[in-house]
Design a protein around this motif. Sequence first.
Motif, mmCIF file in Angstrom:
data_model
loop_
_atom_site.group_PDB
_atom_site.id
_atom_site.type_symbol
_atom_site.label_atom_id
_atom_site.label_comp_id
_atom_site.label_asym_id
_atom_site.label_seq_id
_atom_site.Cartn_x
_atom_site.Cartn_y
_atom_site.Cartn_z
ATOM 1 N N ASN A 31 -9.751 -81.853 -27.610
ATOM 2 C CA ASN A 31 -9.039 -82.980 -27.001
ATOM 3 C C ASN A 31 -7.524 -82.854 -27.180
ATOM 4 O O ASN A 31 -6.838 -83.814 -27.524
ATOM 5 C CB ASN A 31 -9.560 -84.321 -27.532
ATOM 6 N N ILE A 32 -7.036 -81.631 -26.947
ATOM 7 C CA ILE A 32 -5.604 -81.337 -27.038
ATOM 8 C C ILE A 32 -5.085 -81.119 -25.622
ATOM 9 O O ILE A 32 -5.633 -80.301 -24.876
ATOM 10 C CB ILE A 32 -5.338 -80.082 -27.898
ATOM 11 N N HIS A 33 -4.055 -81.849 -25.260
ATOM 12 C CA HIS A 33 -3.446 -81.713 -23.938
ATOM 13 C C HIS A 33 -2.213 -80.826 -24.059
ATOM 14 O O HIS A 33 -1.330 -81.088 -24.858
ATOM 15 C CB HIS A 33 -3.084 -83.084 -23.381
ATOM 16 N N LEU A 34 -2.187 -79.765 -23.265
ATOM 17 C CA LEU A 34 -1.103 -78.785 -23.325
ATOM 18 C C LEU A 34 -0.136 -78.971 -22.162
ATOM 19 O O LEU A 34 -0.520 -79.453 -21.099
ATOM 20 C CB LEU A 34 -1.675 -77.366 -23.269
ATOM 21 N N GLN A 71 -2.040 -68.872 -38.555
ATOM 22 C CA GLN A 71 -3.263 -68.700 -39.333
ATOM 23 C C GLN A 71 -4.138 -69.960 -39.346
ATOM 24 O O GLN A 71 -5.358 -69.842 -39.301
ATOM 25 C CB GLN A 71 -2.955 -68.236 -40.761
ATOM 26 N N PRO A 72 -3.564 -71.188 -39.383
ATOM 27 C CA PRO A 72 -4.426 -72.379 -39.345
ATOM 28 C C PRO A 72 -5.229 -72.511 -38.054
ATOM 29 O O PRO A 72 -6.235 -73.196 -38.021
ATOM 30 C CB PRO A 72 -3.439 -73.538 -39.478
ATOM 31 N N LEU A 73 -4.797 -71.848 -37.018
ATOM 32 C CA LEU A 73 -5.555 -71.816 -35.765
ATOM 33 C C LEU A 73 -6.526 -70.642 -35.775
ATOM 34 O O LEU A 73 -7.708 -70.799 -35.467
ATOM 35 C CB LEU A 73 -4.609 -71.681 -34.568
ATOM 36 N N LEU A 74 -6.055 -69.465 -36.154
ATOM 37 C CA LEU A 74 -6.842 -68.248 -36.011
ATOM 38 C C LEU A 74 -8.090 -68.220 -36.878
ATOM 39 O O LEU A 74 -9.185 -67.936 -36.390
ATOM 40 C CB LEU A 74 -5.970 -67.026 -36.322
ATOM 41 N N LYS A 112 5.418 -66.827 -27.421
ATOM 42 C CA LYS A 112 5.031 -66.260 -28.712
ATOM 43 C C LYS A 112 3.564 -66.562 -29.017
ATOM 44 O O LYS A 112 2.813 -65.680 -29.434
ATOM 45 C CB LYS A 112 5.923 -66.808 -29.830
ATOM 46 N N LEU A 113 3.137 -67.804 -28.800
ATOM 47 C CA LEU A 113 1.743 -68.179 -29.041
ATOM 48 C C LEU A 113 0.811 -67.366 -28.144
ATOM 49 O O LEU A 113 -0.188 -66.814 -28.618
ATOM 50 C CB LEU A 113 1.535 -69.679 -28.806
ATOM 51 N N CYS A 114 1.133 -67.283 -26.863
ATOM 52 C CA CYS A 114 0.295 -66.527 -25.928
ATOM 53 C C CYS A 114 0.230 -65.050 -26.319
ATOM 54 O O CYS A 114 -0.852 -64.449 -26.306
ATOM 55 C CB CYS A 114 0.810 -66.685 -24.500
ATOM 56 N N SER A 115 1.370 -64.465 -26.677
ATOM 57 C CA SER A 115 1.389 -63.061 -27.105
ATOM 58 C C SER A 115 0.527 -62.853 -28.339
ATOM 59 O O SER A 115 -0.197 -61.857 -28.439
ATOM 60 C CB SER A 115 2.822 -62.610 -27.399
ATOM 61 N N CYS A 116 0.599 -63.785 -29.256
ATOM 62 C CA CYS A 116 -0.231 -63.704 -30.461
ATOM 63 C C CYS A 116 -1.708 -63.715 -30.092
ATOM 64 O O CYS A 116 -2.469 -62.847 -30.516
ATOM 65 C CB CYS A 116 0.078 -64.872 -31.402
ATOM 66 N N ALA A 155 -5.521 -75.986 -34.652
ATOM 67 C CA ALA A 155 -5.139 -75.744 -33.258
ATOM 68 C C ALA A 155 -4.084 -76.752 -32.816
ATOM 69 O O ALA A 155 -3.114 -76.398 -32.145
ATOM 70 C CB ALA A 155 -6.367 -75.819 -32.357
ATOM 71 N N ARG A 156 -4.271 -78.001 -33.207
ATOM 72 C CA ARG A 156 -3.313 -79.056 -32.837
ATOM 73 C C ARG A 156 -1.914 -78.721 -33.365
ATOM 74 O O ARG A 156 -0.924 -78.815 -32.641
ATOM 75 C CB ARG A 156 -3.800 -80.400 -33.366
ATOM 76 N N VAL A 157 -1.838 -78.285 -34.609
ATOM 77 C CA VAL A 157 -0.544 -77.921 -35.200
ATOM 78 C C VAL A 157 0.065 -76.733 -34.462
ATOM 79 O O VAL A 157 1.250 -76.743 -34.128
ATOM 80 C CB VAL A 157 -0.712 -77.602 -36.710
ATOM 81 N N ALA A 158 -0.746 -75.712 -34.188
ATOM 82 C CA ALA A 158 -0.231 -74.520 -33.502
ATOM 83 C C ALA A 158 0.240 -74.854 -32.093
ATOM 84 O O ALA A 158 1.318 -74.409 -31.675
ATOM 85 C CB ALA A 158 -1.315 -73.442 -33.451
ATOM 86 N N PHE A 159 -0.531 -75.636 -31.372
ATOM 87 C CA PHE A 159 -0.168 -75.966 -29.991
ATOM 88 C C PHE A 159 1.021 -76.922 -29.933
ATOM 89 O O PHE A 159 1.829 -76.841 -29.013
ATOM 90 C CB PHE A 159 -1.358 -76.540 -29.230
ATOM 91 N N GLN A 160 1.163 -77.797 -30.913
ATOM 92 C CA GLN A 160 2.332 -78.684 -30.939
ATOM 93 C C GLN A 160 3.607 -77.883 -31.150
ATOM 94 O O GLN A 160 4.666 -78.255 -30.653
ATOM 95 C CB GLN A 160 2.193 -79.749 -32.033
ATOM 96 N N GLY A 161 3.491 -76.782 -31.884
ATOM 97 C CA GLY A 161 4.659 -75.927 -32.107
ATOM 98 C C GLY A 161 5.077 -75.160 -30.864
ATOM 99 O O GLY A 161 6.202 -74.684 -30.775
ATOM 100 N N ALA A 162 4.169 -75.055 -29.894
ATOM 101 C CA ALA A 162 4.474 -74.365 -28.645
ATOM 102 C C ALA A 162 5.064 -75.377 -27.665
ATOM 103 O O ALA A 162 4.429 -75.781 -26.698
ATOM 104 C CB ALA A 162 3.206 -73.725 -28.075
ATOM 105 N N ASN A 163 6.290 -75.789 -27.961
ATOM 106 C CA ASN A 163 6.908 -76.890 -27.210
ATOM 107 C C ASN A 163 8.062 -76.455 -26.311
ATOM 108 O O ASN A 163 8.733 -77.281 -25.727
ATOM 109 C CB ASN A 163 7.374 -77.975 -28.179
ATOM 110 N N ASN A 164 8.306 -75.149 -26.221
ATOM 111 C CA ASN A 164 9.322 -74.642 -25.288
ATOM 112 C C ASN A 164 8.877 -73.269 -24.801
ATOM 113 O O ASN A 164 7.906 -72.709 -25.305
ATOM 114 C CB ASN A 164 10.714 -74.597 -25.944
ATOM 115 N N GLY A 165 9.572 -72.745 -23.819
ATOM 116 C CA GLY A 165 9.171 -71.484 -23.195
ATOM 117 C C GLY A 165 9.013 -70.327 -24.160
ATOM 118 O O GLY A 165 8.038 -69.581 -24.091
ATOM 119 N N GLU A 166 9.941 -70.185 -25.078
ATOM 120 C CA GLU A 166 9.888 -69.076 -26.042
ATOM 121 C C GLU A 166 8.712 -69.242 -27.003
ATOM 122 O O GLU A 166 8.014 -68.271 -27.318
ATOM 123 C CB GLU A 166 11.208 -68.985 -26.812
ATOM 124 N N ALA A 167 8.489 -70.456 -27.478
ATOM 125 C CA ALA A 167 7.382 -70.714 -28.404
ATOM 126 C C ALA A 167 6.030 -70.532 -27.714
ATOM 127 O O ALA A 167 5.080 -70.019 -28.320
ATOM 128 C CB ALA A 167 7.500 -72.116 -28.989
#
Length: 122
Positions: A109-112, A42-45, A82-86, A67-79
């Motif tokens: 300025n977020i590097h993924l 929700q903080p991203l959306l 989940k983010l992409c599916s959302c 967005a920074r918080v949401a993308f930082q949480g996407a730190n492995n394949g499963e996460a």
Amino acid sequence: MGEKNVCGVVVLVMAYGLAITTLSRAQIPSTAQVPSICNGYQPLLFPCQPYLIGSLDHPTPNCCDGARVAFQGANNGEAIKKLCSCLVSVAPYLNFRHDKLVSLPPACNIHLSFSMDHCING
């Protein structure tokens, strides 16, 4: 004859009021439209919605923080999955533009560690 005109005007005003209310409610996304897979995003959306629908040319600082918080949480394949599916599932309901989703990380300025284009467009 006058009573018929008054009744006709009242019905017309009521129909107009109903149409305006329905259109206004349809334009406001509700949290019920956000699938459960998006829990925690929700903080991203919602802070990013004006940018992601194209109302703003640049994301707000509040959007970038979420967005920074949401993308930082996407730190492995499963996460990441989940983010992409959302994002893919919620985009049509919240009227997000795919090009804006792809451009959000660089705009903030977020590097993924993954391709946002691949995430959104498959």
